[in-house]
Design a protein around this motif. Structure first.
Motif, PDB file in Angstrom:
ATOM      1  N   SER A  48       0.836  -1.195   0.000  1.00  0.00           N
ATOM      2  CA  SER A  48       0.000   0.000   0.000  1.00  0.00           C
ATOM      3  C   SER A  48       0.873   1.248   0.000  1.00  0.00           C
ATOM      4  O   SER A  48       0.618   2.207  -0.744  1.00  0.00           O
ATOM      5  CB  SER A  48      -0.915  -0.006   1.230  1.00  0.00           C
ATOM      6  N   LYS A  52       1.005   4.025  -3.030  1.00  0.00           N
ATOM      7  CA  LYS A  52       0.750   5.440  -2.734  1.00  0.00           C
ATOM      8  C   LYS A  52       1.916   6.306  -3.189  1.00  0.00           C
ATOM      9  O   LYS A  52       1.722   7.405  -3.712  1.00  0.00           O
ATOM     10  CB  LYS A  52       0.474   5.634  -1.250  1.00  0.00           C
ATOM     11  N   ARG A  57      -0.273   9.531  -3.983  1.00  0.00           N
ATOM     12  CA  ARG A  57      -1.593   9.524  -3.338  1.00  0.00           C
ATOM     13  C   ARG A  57      -1.487   9.921  -1.869  1.00  0.00           C
ATOM     14  O   ARG A  57      -0.556   9.530  -1.180  1.00  0.00           O
ATOM     15  CB  ARG A  57      -2.189   8.127  -3.458  1.00  0.00           C
ATOM     16  N   GLU A  58      -2.483  10.669  -1.411  1.00  0.00           N
ATOM     17  CA  GLU A  58      -2.531  11.103  -0.007  1.00  0.00           C
ATOM     18  C   GLU A  58      -2.624   9.895   0.923  1.00  0.00           C
ATOM     19  O   GLU A  58      -3.221   8.880   0.590  1.00  0.00           O
ATOM     20  CB  GLU A  58      -3.743  12.008   0.220  1.00  0.00           C
ATOM     21  N   GLU A  59      -2.064  10.038   2.108  1.00  0.00           N
ATOM     22  CA  GLU A  59      -2.010   8.933   3.074  1.00  0.00           C
ATOM     23  C   GLU A  59      -3.396   8.411   3.461  1.00  0.00           C
ATOM     24  O   GLU A  59      -3.604   7.224   3.580  1.00  0.00           O
ATOM     25  CB  GLU A  59      -1.250   9.370   4.326  1.00  0.00           C
ATOM     26  N   LYS A  61      -6.239   8.417   1.803  1.00  0.00           N
ATOM     27  CA  LYS A  61      -7.115   7.954   0.729  1.00  0.00           C
ATOM     28  C   LYS A  61      -7.022   6.445   0.566  1.00  0.00           C
ATOM     29  O   LYS A  61      -5.949   5.874   0.479  1.00  0.00           O
ATOM     30  CB  LYS A  61      -6.721   8.617  -0.594  1.00  0.00           C
TER      31      LYS A  61
END
Length: 69
Positions: A48, A52, A57-59, A61
């Motif tokens: 994950s 990300k 990607r934001e933590e 989300k």
């Protein structure tokens, strides 16, 4: 690793990459799919974080997860 269906050995490359605990990026007609093994919570967390980072990607989300069973 990006896995293109036009590569004659794409399945073998994907399997090897997944077994090496790498993230595989699979282009589709609409979006890119990201594939990784989730054997246990440790794998899930590590992969994950990798995805990300790749996506920026934001933590907080979450992801859509497609699981075969």
């Amino acid at each position: 690793m990006i896995c293109h269906k036009s590569d004659s050995n794409s399945i073998d490359l994907c399997v090897k990459s997944l077994n090496d605990n790498k993230v595989v990026i699979i282009p589709t007609d609409t979006v890119y799919g990201f594939s990784a093994l989730v054997l246990n919570e440790s794998y899930e967390n590590l992969n994950s974080i990798k995805i990300k980072k790749i996506k920026g990607r934001e933590e907080g989300k979450s992801f859509i997860q497609l699981i075969s069973s």
